[in-house]
Design a protein around this motif. Sequence first.
Motif, PDB file in Angstrom:
ATOM      1  N   LEU A 170      -2.489   3.660   0.833  1.00  0.00           N
ATOM      2  CA  LEU A 170      -1.924   2.903  -0.275  1.00  0.00           C
ATOM      3  C   LEU A 170      -0.475   3.305  -0.516  1.00  0.00           C
ATOM      4  CD1 LEU A 170      -4.921   3.400  -2.749  1.00  0.00           C
ATOM      5  CD2 LEU A 170      -4.630   1.569  -1.100  1.00  0.00           C
ATOM      6  N   PHE A 171       0.265   2.415  -1.170  1.00  0.00           N
ATOM      7  CA  PHE A 171       1.663   2.671  -1.504  1.00  0.00           C
ATOM      8  C   PHE A 171       1.838   2.894  -3.009  1.00  0.00           C
ATOM      9  CE2 PHE A 171       2.651   0.171   2.453  1.00  0.00           C
ATOM     10  CZ  PHE A 171       3.374   1.155   3.097  1.00  0.00           C
ATOM     11  N   LEU A 172       2.946   3.518  -3.363  1.00  0.00           N
ATOM     12  CA  LEU A 172       3.358   3.701  -4.756  1.00  0.00           C
ATOM     13  C   LEU A 172       4.650   2.918  -4.990  1.00  0.00           C
ATOM     14  CD1 LEU A 172       3.124   7.613  -4.991  1.00  0.00           C
ATOM     15  CD2 LEU A 172       1.253   5.963  -5.022  1.00  0.00           C
ATOM     16  N   ALA A 173       4.808   2.406  -6.203  1.00  0.00           N
ATOM     17  CA  ALA A 173       6.059   1.759  -6.613  1.00  0.00           C
ATOM     18  C   ALA A 173       6.345   2.128  -8.060  1.00  0.00           C
ATOM     19  CB  ALA A 173       5.981   0.239  -6.461  1.00  0.00           C
ATOM     20  N   SER A 174       7.604   2.243  -8.398  1.00  0.00           N
ATOM     21  CA  SER A 174       7.998   2.518  -9.774  1.00  0.00           C
ATOM     22  C   SER A 174       7.622   1.335 -10.666  1.00  0.00           C
ATOM     23  CB  SER A 174       9.503   2.766  -9.848  1.00  0.00           C
ATOM     24  OG  SER A 174       9.958   2.699 -11.182  1.00  0.00           O
ATOM     25  N   SER A 175       6.957   1.604 -11.786  1.00  0.00           N
ATOM     26  CA  SER A 175       6.618   0.535 -12.727  1.00  0.00           C
ATOM     27  C   SER A 175       7.865  -0.087 -13.336  1.00  0.00           C
ATOM     28  CB  SER A 175       5.718   1.081 -13.840  1.00  0.00           C
ATOM     29  OG  SER A 175       4.494   1.544 -13.314  1.00  0.00           O
ATOM     30  N   ARG A 176       8.943   0.670 -13.377  1.00  0.00           N
ATOM     31  CA  ARG A 176      10.177   0.174 -13.997  1.00  0.00           C
ATOM     32  C   ARG A 176      10.983  -0.677 -13.035  1.00  0.00           C
ATOM     33  NH1 ARG A 176      15.332   2.047 -14.034  1.00  0.00           N
ATOM     34  NH2 ARG A 176      14.702   3.942 -12.910  1.00  0.00           N
ATOM     35  N   THR A 177      11.174  -0.213 -11.803  1.00  0.00           N
ATOM     36  CA  THR A 177      12.057  -0.911 -10.860  1.00  0.00           C
ATOM     37  C   THR A 177      11.303  -1.686  -9.785  1.00  0.00           C
ATOM     38  OG1 THR A 177      12.172   0.949  -9.312  1.00  0.00           O
ATOM     39  CG2 THR A 177      13.752   0.931 -11.159  1.00  0.00           C
ATOM     40  N   ARG A 178      10.028  -1.401  -9.601  1.00  0.00           N
ATOM     41  CA  ARG A 178       9.183  -1.963  -8.534  1.00  0.00           C
ATOM     42  C   ARG A 178       9.595  -1.472  -7.145  1.00  0.00           C
ATOM     43  NH1 ARG A 178       8.096  -3.372 -13.155  1.00  0.00           N
ATOM     44  NH2 ARG A 178       6.864  -5.226 -13.697  1.00  0.00           N
ATOM     45  N   ALA A 179      10.523  -0.546  -7.083  1.00  0.00           N
ATOM     46  CA  ALA A 179      10.941   0.034  -5.804  1.00  0.00           C
ATOM     47  C   ALA A 179      10.061   1.237  -5.480  1.00  0.00           C
ATOM     48  CB  ALA A 179      12.404   0.454  -5.860  1.00  0.00           C
ATOM     49  N   MET A 203       2.089  10.712   5.145  1.00  0.00           N
ATOM     50  CA  MET A 203       3.331  11.248   5.692  1.00  0.00           C
ATOM     51  C   MET A 203       4.505  11.124   4.720  1.00  0.00           C
ATOM     52  SD  MET A 203       4.956  10.793   9.486  1.00  0.00           S
ATOM     53  CE  MET A 203       5.435   9.077   9.392  1.00  0.00           C
ATOM     54  N   LEU A 204       4.528  10.069   3.904  1.00  0.00           N
ATOM     55  CA  LEU A 204       5.601   9.867   2.941  1.00  0.00           C
ATOM     56  C   LEU A 204       5.076  10.078   1.528  1.00  0.00           C
ATOM     57  CD1 LEU A 204       7.188   6.618   4.436  1.00  0.00           C
ATOM     58  CD2 LEU A 204       7.916   8.985   4.809  1.00  0.00           C
ATOM     59  N   GLU A 205       5.958  10.547   0.621  1.00  0.00           N
ATOM     60  CA  GLU A 205       5.544  10.758  -0.761  1.00  0.00           C
ATOM     61  C   GLU A 205       5.198   9.445  -1.453  1.00  0.00           C
ATOM     62  OE1 GLU A 205       7.760  13.101  -3.413  1.00  0.00           O
ATOM     63  OE2 GLU A 205       7.182  14.975  -2.464  1.00  0.00           O
ATOM     64  N   ARG A 230       1.971  19.453   9.485  1.00  0.00           N
ATOM     65  CA  ARG A 230       1.737  18.417  10.496  1.00  0.00           C
ATOM     66  C   ARG A 230       2.791  17.321  10.401  1.00  0.00           C
ATOM     67  NH1 ARG A 230      -2.502  15.848  13.602  1.00  0.00           N
ATOM     68  NH2 ARG A 230      -2.302  13.577  13.557  1.00  0.00           N
ATOM     69  N   TYR A 231       3.077  16.860   9.176  1.00  0.00           N
ATOM     70  CA  TYR A 231       4.024  15.767   9.011  1.00  0.00           C
ATOM     71  C   TYR A 231       5.446  16.205   9.338  1.00  0.00           C
ATOM     72  CZ  TYR A 231       0.128  13.439   6.670  1.00  0.00           C
ATOM     73  OH  TYR A 231      -1.080  12.868   6.387  1.00  0.00           O
ATOM     74  N   SER A 253       8.847   4.634   9.686  1.00  0.00           N
ATOM     75  CA  SER A 253       7.469   4.141   9.726  1.00  0.00           C
ATOM     76  C   SER A 253       6.865   4.064   8.315  1.00  0.00           C
ATOM     77  CB  SER A 253       6.617   5.043  10.624  1.00  0.00           C
ATOM     78  OG  SER A 253       5.336   4.512  10.801  1.00  0.00           O
ATOM     79  N   ILE A 254       7.310   3.076   7.544  1.00  0.00           N
ATOM     80  CA  ILE A 254       6.799   2.873   6.184  1.00  0.00           C
ATOM     81  C   ILE A 254       5.679   1.850   6.273  1.00  0.00           C
ATOM     82  CG2 ILE A 254       7.466   2.510   3.786  1.00  0.00           C
ATOM     83  CD1 ILE A 254      10.384   2.636   4.692  1.00  0.00           C
ATOM     84  N   VAL A 255       4.529   2.280   6.774  1.00  0.00           N
ATOM     85  CA  VAL A 255       3.410   1.368   7.003  1.00  0.00           C
ATOM     86  C   VAL A 255       2.123   2.018   6.515  1.00  0.00           C
ATOM     87  CG1 VAL A 255       4.512   0.265   8.992  1.00  0.00           C
ATOM     88  CG2 VAL A 255       3.026   2.242   9.351  1.00  0.00           C
ATOM     89  N   SER A 256       1.158   1.180   6.162  1.00  0.00           N
ATOM     90  CA  SER A 256      -0.154   1.667   5.736  1.00  0.00           C
ATOM     91  C   SER A 256      -1.240   0.836   6.395  1.00  0.00           C
ATOM     92  CB  SER A 256      -0.295   1.578   4.213  1.00  0.00           C
ATOM     93  OG  SER A 256       0.463   2.586   3.564  1.00  0.00           O
TER      94      SER A 256
END
Length: 375
Positions: A13-22, A46-48, A107-108, A122-125
């Motif tokens: 799953l991904f995270l996004a800022s509720s304020r900016t949607r980024a 692998m990514l925060e 590992r990452y 590689s920003i993929v899920s």
Amino acid sequence: MTHEYRFGIEEELFLASSRTRAAPRESVSDFHRAARSRLEGVEREMLESQTEICSKPSASFDETHEALAKLRTGLCAIGREHGLKIFAAGTHPTAIWTDQRETAKVRYRKMIETLQMVGRRSIVSGLHVHVEVPEPSERIALINRLMPFLPVLLALSTSSPFYERHRTGLAGYRLRAYAELPRTGLPELFDGAGDFERYVRVMTRAGAIEDATYLWWHIRPSIRYPTLELRVADSCTRLKDTLAVAALYRCLVRLCVRRPDLNAGPTGASRGFVMENLWRAQRDGVHAALIDEAAEEAVPVRHLVARLVDLVAEDAAALGCAAQVAHALTIAECGSSADGQIRAYEASLAAGGSERKALSCVIDWLARETANCDA
């Protein structure tokens, strides 16, 4: 005792800022700590800006549905506490790779050091489904025979029409981005378990990989469990879609075990048709027409899904997942997550919204559908 074909599901799953949607640019370590301390079955990625949820091995889709629904809703609640939206999709519509923070895990870190920019981009899920097989030594032969079904499973899961704030024109861009990494895509047509074991041995001794977990193919044998792991699918936004893909895959594994004649003796041409069909599924999702090798013609995905549902009817009944398999027909007729994202995007533009606003609407749609685990 009848083999149960137990399965387990991993959803990235991904995270996004509720304020900016980024994608969050600041550290979200507090969110990750809270998620892992309050929910069992949450892992780092692998990514925060990513997280992962995992179901335990089970023979029950009702049990797995309940477990994943609890994890999804729990993560969304924790996300709200930290000013974050949580969503499932193959790519993050608004994330820019240069802004991403890597997870502080050995590992990452080693992977990024090896892969360099290819890894950082590689920003993929994905959706990963493990299915236990009766004879683990036969997994390589099963992979060869399961390959022709992978494009249909991909088409049903497509959820990545946007990448780095751009509409890609594809329903499933994730595998295009993922293909930058080495040892991805379709596995080779190995000549049995011994051939595969030799490949892993030589690759390991030569320093190409540490172990077989560094083979990131669309389908692979697990080295930790007696399972075949499906990895071709995008992370499905709707939980019912996740369960449909998992159920259909589970039934196809059982079908190939009980029908050794099915897709027997694949050739280089057979693999080539699968490659072409994977591209068609990435481009057009459930609206694609895929090549039928036997008929030597292209067939719409919705017709292929109907054929598969009929083909695995006995297996679905035996495994108690006929309802989940049948939902694949709904996806084929009504569209995958990619279609829903594009509708949200185009509706915002039609209402006079900017590109940025339209992408924010996509994030909001993704977050709502991810949290709506009963629909």
